[in-house]
Scaffold this active site. Structure first.
Site, short mmCIF file in Angstrom:
data_model
loop_
_atom_site.label_atom_id
_atom_site.label_comp_id
_atom_site.label_asym_id
_atom_site.label_seq_id
_atom_site.Cartn_x
_atom_site.Cartn_y
_atom_site.Cartn_z
N ARG A 159 -16.72 -32.22 -21.87
CA ARG A 159 -15.80 -33.04 -22.67
C ARG A 159 -14.43 -33.15 -22.00
O ARG A 159 -13.68 -34.06 -22.28
CB ARG A 159 -15.62 -32.44 -24.07
CG ARG A 159 -16.84 -32.50 -24.94
CD ARG A 159 -16.62 -31.67 -26.20
NE ARG A 159 -15.53 -32.14 -27.03
CZ ARG A 159 -15.62 -33.12 -27.90
NH1 ARG A 159 -16.75 -33.75 -28.07
NH2 ARG A 159 -14.58 -33.49 -28.61
N ASP A 340 -18.78 -37.10 -31.69
CA ASP A 340 -17.46 -37.66 -31.95
C ASP A 340 -17.60 -38.76 -32.99
O ASP A 340 -18.70 -39.20 -33.31
CB ASP A 340 -16.89 -38.25 -30.66
CG ASP A 340 -16.33 -37.17 -29.74
OD1 ASP A 340 -16.11 -36.04 -30.21
OD2 ASP A 340 -16.11 -37.47 -28.56
N1 UDP Z 1 -10.83 -26.52 -24.22
C1 UDP Z 1 -10.14 -25.52 -23.55
N2 UDP Z 1 -8.78 -25.55 -23.49
C2 UDP Z 1 -8.05 -26.53 -24.09
C3 UDP Z 1 -8.75 -27.55 -24.78
C4 UDP Z 1 -10.13 -27.50 -24.84
O1 UDP Z 1 -10.75 -24.61 -23.02
O2 UDP Z 1 -6.80 -26.49 -24.02
C5 UDP Z 1 -12.31 -26.47 -24.25
C6 UDP Z 1 -12.80 -25.61 -25.41
O3 UDP Z 1 -13.98 -24.95 -25.01
C7 UDP Z 1 -13.10 -26.66 -26.47
C8 UDP Z 1 -13.60 -27.84 -25.64
O4 UDP Z 1 -12.85 -27.76 -24.43
O5 UDP Z 1 -14.03 -26.20 -27.40
C9 UDP Z 1 -13.44 -29.20 -26.31
O6 UDP Z 1 -12.11 -29.35 -26.75
P1 UDP Z 1 -11.55 -30.61 -27.56
O7 UDP Z 1 -10.14 -30.30 -27.91
O8 UDP Z 1 -11.84 -31.84 -26.80
O9 UDP Z 1 -12.48 -30.61 -28.85
P2 UDP Z 1 -12.21 -30.99 -30.38
O10 UDP Z 1 -12.10 -29.67 -31.07
O11 UDP Z 1 -10.94 -31.76 -30.45
O12 UDP Z 1 -13.45 -31.73 -30.78
#
Ligand code: UDP
Length: 360
Positions: A159, A340
């Site tokens: 992602r 999503d």
């Molecule tokens: N992630 C991370 N650091 C960050 C943001 C995201 O390691 O600063 C990783 C984490 O494993 C997370 C995944 O990327 O679960 C997806 O994050 P995103 O914020 O896109 O997901 P959302 O919770 O917004 O669906």
């Protein structure tokens, strides 16, 4: 699906929701004290490259020009996410040019010595090298999933792109924005059809014999709950938000600030007013601090957990779902997939079209 089945096929639809409002986790509401519209279940940023989904939603909402950018704090310094050239240069204190990034990361990755990444940690390290992984991914992922990143599927990390330039946009999609007058209005317009009846504050599982009145059920609750957890419980992550109001106009200067340090107990802070730069400024602001934990039986499920145990259990429930007549399962909860918003809409449009086509 309700809108399509009513508007295209002329079917009578009853929409049942145990909550007092529609919209599921996308629900948004105006905070009366600050006059800021909040996403009640955490930030929702609509983004898609799916032309059909985008065009479909345009009928029910005008989207603003918001472009999502995420900042991340790590050891008292602020970076931009996803990892881009600005993040890399700030983190290493360098001034790499775009053409130098691939070789630089390659050297970092080689030091880690991972050839065939088999899990989230290995995948991230094979992309970024160990120092960037440990700073920006390890702690955050640990807090978000409370599972060793070596036990998590590598998919989750796909992602997050890695950029070799200074593009700080979080999403690469063609279309992006927040509904001009909020998600809730979008859903209200979508459901405003004489053939659609809303039954709010109604638990689907309390319908009993009344379920027989319906020719078809579209079920978007947790898949395992439908089958009374007969194979065991699928695990979910849930979120809790601490709400804080401020008398000053800006608390953190951006809509989402991630907290990468493992020692900070929360994962991110949302400040919703930044989603609507087009709206009239308000004197105060409001933030939601997000905490992630394993969902108990009474908690709202948010994220499916992609571990081998859950994937195996899911397959058993999928087999049961397939055998269930006149019931369609869908959405993040009904399919136990990390979908999503746009994926969910695409899924609903496709299934509705199929139902309409196969109708006697
Ligand atoms: N992630 C991370 N650091 C960050 C943001 C995201 O390691 O600063 C990783 C984490 O494993 C997370 C995944 O990327 O679960 C997806 O994050 P995103 O914020 O896109 O997901 P959302 O919770 O917004 O669906």
């Amino acid at each position: 699906m309700a809108e399509r089945l009513a508007a295209v096929a002329g079917l009578r639809v009853t929409l049942i929701d145990k909550r007092a409002q529609v919209g599921g986790q996308c629900y948004s509401r105006m905070d009366p004290e600050t006059g800021v519209e909040c996403h009640a279940y955490g930030s929702h940023i609509f983004h898609t490259s799916n032309e059909a989904v985008w065009n479909y939603l345009q009928r029910f909402a005008r989207f603003n020009g918001y472009r999502h950018v995420v900042h991340a704090k790590y050891r008292n310094r602020v970076y931009t996410m996803p990892i881009n050239l600005g993040t890399i240069n700030a983190f290493y204190g360098g001034s790499l040019e775009p053409r130098e990034v691939a070789a630089f990361l390659q050297r970092e990755v080689e030091q880690a010595g991972i050839n065939q990444p088999a899990n989230l940690e290995e995948k991230a390290v094979a992309l970024l090298g160990r120092p960037l992984y440990e700073a920006f991914i390890k702690g955050y992922t640990h807090k978000q999933w409370e599972t060793d990143p070596r036990q998590l599927s590598a998919d989750i990390i796909t992602r997050l792109p890695v950029r070799h330039n200074y593009n700080t946009r979080y999403y690469d999609d063609l279309y992006e924005g927040i509904p001009w007058d909020g998600y809730t209005r979008l859903f209200e317009r979508l459901l405003d059809h004489p053939l659609i009846e809303l039954q709010l504050n109604t638990n689907f599982f309390d319908l009993g014999a009344r379920r027989k009145e319906y020719d078809l059920v579209v079920y978007s609750g947790p898949l395992d709950q439908y089958f009374n957890y007969c194979e065991g419980r699928l695990e979910w992550r849930t979120l809790r938000f601490d709400v804080r109001r401020y008398s000053e106009p800006d608390a953190q200067g951006c809509s989402v600030m991630n907290y990468a340090d493992l020692e900070v107990p929360y994962t991110r802070i949302h400040e919703f007013k930044h989603f609507h730069p087009e709206r009239r400024p308000t004197p105060g602001t409001i933030t939601y601090t997000e905490y992630s934990r394993a969902a108990g039986p009474e908690d709202d499920p948010y994220y499916p957990i992609n571990t081998p145990r859950n994937i195996e259990l899911l397959q058993k429930y999928q087999a049961l779902a397939q055998a269930e007549e006149q019931v369609v399962f869908g959405g993040r909860l009904g399919s136990y997939q990390y979908l999503d918003m746009d994926d969910t809409v695409a899924q609903a449009l496709a299934v509705a079209e199929q139902i309409i086509r196969l109708r006697p």
